[in-house]
Scaffold this motif. Structure first.
Motif, PDB file in Angstrom:
ATOM      1  N   ARG A  21       0.861  -1.177   0.000  1.00  8.25           N
ATOM      2  CA  ARG A  21       0.000   0.000   0.000  1.00  8.25           C
ATOM      3  C   ARG A  21       0.900   1.229   0.000  1.00  8.25           C
ATOM      4  NH1 ARG A  21      -5.072   1.881   0.974  1.00  8.25           N
ATOM      5  NH2 ARG A  21      -6.005  -0.173   0.757  1.00  8.25           N
ATOM      6  N   GLY A  22       0.588   2.163  -0.847  1.00  9.39           N
ATOM      7  CA  GLY A  22       1.428   3.338  -0.928  1.00  9.39           C
ATOM      8  C   GLY A  22       0.876   4.512  -0.137  1.00  9.39           C
ATOM      9  N   HIS A  23       1.787   5.260   0.473  1.00  6.14           N
ATOM     10  CA  HIS A  23       1.435   6.546   1.092  1.00  6.14           C
ATOM     11  C   HIS A  23       2.508   7.502   0.640  1.00  6.14           C
ATOM     12  CE1 HIS A  23       0.023   3.424   3.955  1.00  6.14           C
ATOM     13  NE2 HIS A  23       1.277   3.063   3.953  1.00  6.14           N
ATOM     14  N   GLY A  24       2.218   8.292  -0.379  1.00  3.68           N
ATOM     15  CA  GLY A  24       3.262   9.129  -0.950  1.00  3.68           C
ATOM     16  C   GLY A  24       4.326   8.234  -1.561  1.00  3.68           C
ATOM     17  N   THR A  81       6.275   6.357   0.150  1.00  2.00           N
ATOM     18  CA  THR A  81       6.535   5.213   1.024  1.00  2.00           C
ATOM     19  C   THR A  81       5.548   4.090   0.724  1.00  2.00           C
ATOM     20  OG1 THR A  81       7.249   6.717   2.748  1.00  2.00           O
ATOM     21  CG2 THR A  81       6.724   4.462   3.424  1.00  2.00           C
ATOM     22  N   THR A  92       4.285   0.313   2.109  1.00  2.43           N
ATOM     23  CA  THR A  92       4.344  -0.734   3.119  1.00  2.43           C
ATOM     24  C   THR A  92       3.957  -2.041   2.461  1.00  2.43           C
ATOM     25  OG1 THR A  92       3.590   0.899   4.716  1.00  2.43           O
ATOM     26  CG2 THR A  92       3.570  -1.405   5.414  1.00  2.43           C
ATOM     27  N   THR A 149       9.033  -1.759   4.754  1.00  2.00           N
ATOM     28  CA  THR A 149       8.819  -0.449   4.142  1.00  2.00           C
ATOM     29  C   THR A 149       9.828  -0.233   3.021  1.00  2.00           C
ATOM     30  OG1 THR A 149       8.120   0.357   6.286  1.00  2.00           O
ATOM     31  CG2 THR A 149       8.625   2.010   4.617  1.00  2.00           C
ATOM     32  N   PRO A 177       5.407   9.232  -6.033  1.00  2.00           N
ATOM     33  CA  PRO A 177       4.360   8.985  -5.029  1.00  2.00           C
ATOM     34  C   PRO A 177       3.172   8.236  -5.640  1.00  2.00           C
ATOM     35  CG  PRO A 177       4.325  11.282  -5.709  1.00  2.00           C
ATOM     36  CD  PRO A 177       5.482  10.658  -6.415  1.00  2.00           C
ATOM     37  N   ASP A 183      -0.665   6.502  -4.005  1.00  2.00           N
ATOM     38  CA  ASP A 183      -1.454   6.163  -2.814  1.00  2.00           C
ATOM     39  C   ASP A 183      -2.390   5.002  -3.113  1.00  2.00           C
ATOM     40  OD1 ASP A 183      -0.444   8.105  -1.024  1.00  2.00           O
ATOM     41  OD2 ASP A 183      -1.534   9.651  -2.170  1.00  2.00           O
ATOM     42  N   GLY A 184      -2.657   4.214  -2.083  1.00  2.00           N
ATOM     43  CA  GLY A 184      -3.578   3.090  -2.226  1.00  2.00           C
ATOM     44  C   GLY A 184      -2.840   1.798  -2.511  1.00  2.00           C
TER      45      GLY A 184
END
Lengths: 248, 349, 261
Positions: free
Chosen positions: B243-246, B248, B250, B256, B262, B264-265
């Motif tokens: 899963r993306g956050h910017g 980053t 996970t 990580t 970037p 997201d989702g």
């Protein structure tokens, strides 16, 4: 270079136009033999075009799509009338269908049918020379259709005939139209094979080109004007399919 | 009803001889170089090419078994989607999709209702009256998928379905195709040369080379244990979900990663094995992604060596044989790995 | 892309075409004696057979001479000459077309009749329809007649009118010259044709000939004349004279023509 070529084609036409007698064209055309000849020409050329569509389309399909043995030979045979002098084509038709020929004799004896000197002979002669134009046009189009269109239609549940009717035919429709127009124009202008095989009977087998030819003896300016009716039809046919040759 | 393909066919100068089982409810990807015979296999299953020898069967139904049995394409219940959609140009989107139901004897209105529903499912219901020529690549391909779907096929064949699409459209159509395939009960075969498509859409992978199957397995098996250098180059990449956050990401295992762009989702991440550098000690430099791990396995392919690495993220690294000698690697060794952020390729999943 | 051999083929065809067009032009030859050069004779279709032979005899007598023929319906030939076709001699199957050229001021002398011809009915070999006279024609099948614009068609119309016989136009196929008219019987399915007796004779066993009695017949006259536009007037005059001479007359008789009155 191109200018010279254009002049080569345009000059005779312009010279002819200048020699034609236009003042009486309408009366020349709408009276007596000329009108009969025009009617006969249009009716027979339409019939020849219809025959080309009915018999030429399956043949074009076979030539374009199958790996049938002797396909090249068949193609050469079908295209032969395009280069054969039409008069020779007429002689060939006589050899095959006159009362002296086995087939023509049988038709006469068994069914009381005489083809020579009949409008049917006009249609046969025109079909003989015109159908090749239709066949090569449609064959060319068919060989350019992506066969996967037909495959996909097949997997969607369409049988071979449905595939041809609903997929292939719509895909080649412009070429079918172009081929038919070309065949019609060629049939309308047919002279040699017609006069040889069907004779020259006013009102029965005398098409416009025959009438024009005979009229040329008696009244050349009028005959030339009449011939422009043929030219006009041909020009209309060719213009109506402009772009087709360049697009395919 | 699984699809059994045990066939030999000669097409031109090449002979295609394969034995493939495509289980129901699963997507079997067919990967291989051009001319390997992938499309030929599809054409045989569709019935557009008759096989010379062997059998093609769907469950108990024999589709093709020379010399006595050959079911014609219209009666096979096979849906096909090609790379270049092949929508009939003289029909609008709705009638293209209604074509199948019409052929199966539905009335015009029934067929159109089914077609409208099918288009709706693929998210192109609004384009029903559009001609194929006016559709974008992605729209056209959705219509093509809807068309295959509308005939309610038992088997789905996808020949490079995303091949003609640009990157952005590709991701979207891939996601929708994936959702659709997940709900498809029959066997599906996906021909592709793009490992991402295979990784994202397929459950099983069959590698085809020169007309024969050279490797079969689950996606994880093939990516981690490619049987040949060719397969390694083709598909032996690292695939992770997360899963993306910017910038980053996970991963599903909780680790990580840092990507350059970037997103997201839910994401699909690939890391090329040759983009992973191995070190004996903690590396210095600009790599944003580095961590210590363990060597699990070492495979040699001529001048290349593939090194399987353990937690926190199971990865395969590919280094030159010379580098492997310099590092003097053995199974069980502790090593550091580093990957540049630009080598972390993330796709919306 | 155009392949080299295509270019070569086209070039070869062009060269061949030019050679064929120029090399065979008889006018390119120089006259080397008093009577020499080449002449173009425009002659009625019915004269095809005898003129071909007369031409050979004439050139055998005058080695430096070359004779070319242009056969067609007399009316068509007259039109061509009026339109500027540069013939040296015109040999017509009737007087009318000569008069037409005279009116146009194209003649270089007086026309001289060199032959006459009769009409005959020809039928399929063995005369299966049993045609005995013009009166039998309306009841038979398709009849082949020359077009009314050409001499043989006019003569046939005169004969039919004199016999008070009328064949419905819907059963008449019209030939653009006497050859075409005859062919409709020999090669196609016309039952009978009215042609010149000379053509009937020339058709040999391919037809049966029904002779028309003189009382019901029409006599065609064949005048020949030198044209003003002739480039080779001497030779042209000699050719016309040759037609009327013993040798020419003998050949014409052989082919079924009558001597001039």
């Amino acid at each position: 270079m191109a200018t010279v070529t254009i002049a080569f084609f345009a000059l005779p036409l312009l010279a002819l136009m200048q020699r034609a007698r236009w003042s009486t064209l309408w009366s020349d055309l709408t009276t007596g033999p000329a009108l009969d000849a025009l009617r006969l020409s249009v009716a027979c050329a339409a019939a020849a075009t219809a025959l080309s569509l009915v018999f030429g389309t399956p043949l074009a399909w076979v030539l374009a799509r199958t790996r049938m043995r002797g396909r090249r030979l068949v193609r050469a045979l079908v295209l032969l009338p395009m280069i054969l002098p039409p008069v020779v084509g007429g002689v060939a038709l006589l050899a095959a269908f006159s009362l002296n020929s086995p087939l023509g004799g049988w038709l006469h004896d068994a069914l009381d049918i005489q083809l020579t000197f009949s409008p049917a002979a006009v249609i046969m002669a025109q079909t003989f020379v015109a159908m090749p134009f239709y066949v090569i046009t449609v064959e060319g189009a068919l060989s350019h259709v992506d066969p996967r269109f037909e495959d996909v239609a097949g997997t969607l549940g369409a049988g071979p005939l449905a595939v041809f009717r609903k997929v292939t035919l719509p895909l080649i429709a412009p070429s079918v139209a172009a081929g038919a127009v070309l065949a019609f124009a060629r049939a309308l202008g047919e002279f040699g094979a017609t006069v040889t095989f069907a004779g020259n009977i006013a009102g029965r087998t005398q098409t416009l080109p025959l009438a024009v030819y005979l009229r040329l003896e008696a009244d050349p300016p009028a005959a030339i004007a009449l011939s422009f009716v043929l030219v006009a039809v041909a020009v209309f046919a060719l213009v109506s399919m402009r772009g087709h040759w360049f697009r395919t | 009803m699984s699809l059994k393909i045990d066939m030999t066919v000669e097409v031109g100068a090449t002979t295609v001889s394969v034995d493939i089982d495509a289980p129901a409810g699963q997507v079997t990807a067919l990967l291989g170089p051009n001319g390997a015979g992938k499309t030929t296999v599809l054409r045989c299953v569709a019935g557009n090419v008759a096989i010379d020898d062997g059998v093609i069967a769907l469950g108990d139904t024999i589709l093709d078994r020379p010399p006595d049995t050959f079911v014609a394409p219209p009666r096979r219940g096979v849906g096909i989607v090609y790379q270049d959609h092949l929508l009939l140009p003289h029909l609008d989107a709705l009638d293209n999709v209604a074509f199948g139901p019409r052929c199966h004897g539905r009335s015009r209105s029934e067929a159109r209702a089914i077609a409208a529903q099918s288009l709706e499912r693929l998210g192109v219901g609004a384009l029903a009256r559009a001609r194929p020529g006016t559709l974008s690549g992605g729209e056209a391909q959705r219509v093509a998928i809807a068309r295959a779907l509308a005939s309610d096929p038992n088997v789905l064949l996808l020949d490079e379905p995303l091949g003609a699409l640009d990157a952005g459209t590709r991701t979207e159509v891939r996601r929708d195709l994936g959702a659709f395939l997940a709900s498809f009960a029959g066997p599906a075969i996906l021909v592709t040369h793009d490992p991402i498509d295979a990784l994202a859409l397929a459950d099983r992978v069959v590698i085809l080379e020169h007309g024969t199957v050279t490797q079969t397995g689950t996606v994880a098996e093939i990516t981690s244990h490619p049987a040949s250098r060719y397969v390694a180059d083709l598909i032996g990449t690292n695939l992770l979900r997360g899963r993306g956050h910017g910038t980053t990401i996970t991963t599903s295992s909780g680790a990580t990663l840092t990507a350059a762009d970037p997103l997201d989702g839910p994401v699909l991440v690939t890391i090329a094995p040759n983009a992973i550098a191995l070190h004996r000690s903690e590396p210095e430099g600009s790599s944003r992604n580095r961590w210590p791990t363990t060597v699990l396995h070492i495979d040699g392919f001529g001048d290349r060596t593939r090194v399987q690495l353990g937690p926190p993220i199971a990865l395969v690294a590919e280094i030159t044989a010379a580098a492997a000698r310099d590092l003097n690697l053995f199974v069980g060794d502790a090593v550091w790995i580093s990957v540049k952020a630009t080598e972390i390729a993330a796709y919306a999943d | 892309m155009i392949r080299l051999h295509t270019v070569a083929t086209v070039a070869l065809l062009l060269v061949f075409g030019l050679w064929a067009a120029c090399g065979n032009d008889p006018r390119a030859r120089r006259a080397d004696s008093e009577l020499g050069g080449s002449i173009l004779v425009s002659a009625a279709t019915s004269l095809t057979a005898p003129f071909t032979q007369i031409g050979q005899n004439f050139t055998r007598a005058h080695r430096a001479v070359d004779v070319q023929f242009n056969f067609g319906a007399s009316s068509a030939l007259a039109d061509q000459i009026v339109a500027g076709n540069s013939s040296d001699v015109f040999a017509s199957a009737d007087q009318a077309n000569v008069t037409k050229l005279d009116d146009a001021g194209l003649l270089a002398g007086r026309a001289a009749v060199f032959a006459r011809n009769r009409l005959a009915i020809v039928t399929k070999p063995g005369n299966p329809e049993g045609i005995r006279s013009l009166a039998d024609l309306p009841a038979a099948g398709v009849i082949s007649l020359c077009d009314l614009a050409v001499p043989c068609g006019k003569y046939a119309a005169q004969a039919l009118e004199a016999a008070k016989v009328s064949v419905p136009e819907g059963r008449v196929t019209r030939g653009q010259n006497v050859r075409a008219t005859l062919t409709a019987v020999t090669d196609s399915d016309a039952v009978a044709a009215i042609v010149y007796a000379s053509d009937a004779k020339g058709a040999g066993a391919r037809v049966a000939t029904v002779v028309l009695p003189d009382s019901k017949n029409v006599i065609a006259v064949y005048p020949a004349v030198t044209l003003k536009a002739a480039r080779n007037a001497m030779t042209a005059k000699a050719f016309v004279a040759f037609l009327r001479g013993a040798k020419g007359q003998r050949i014409l008789k052989e082919f079924g023509f009558l001597a001039p009155a």
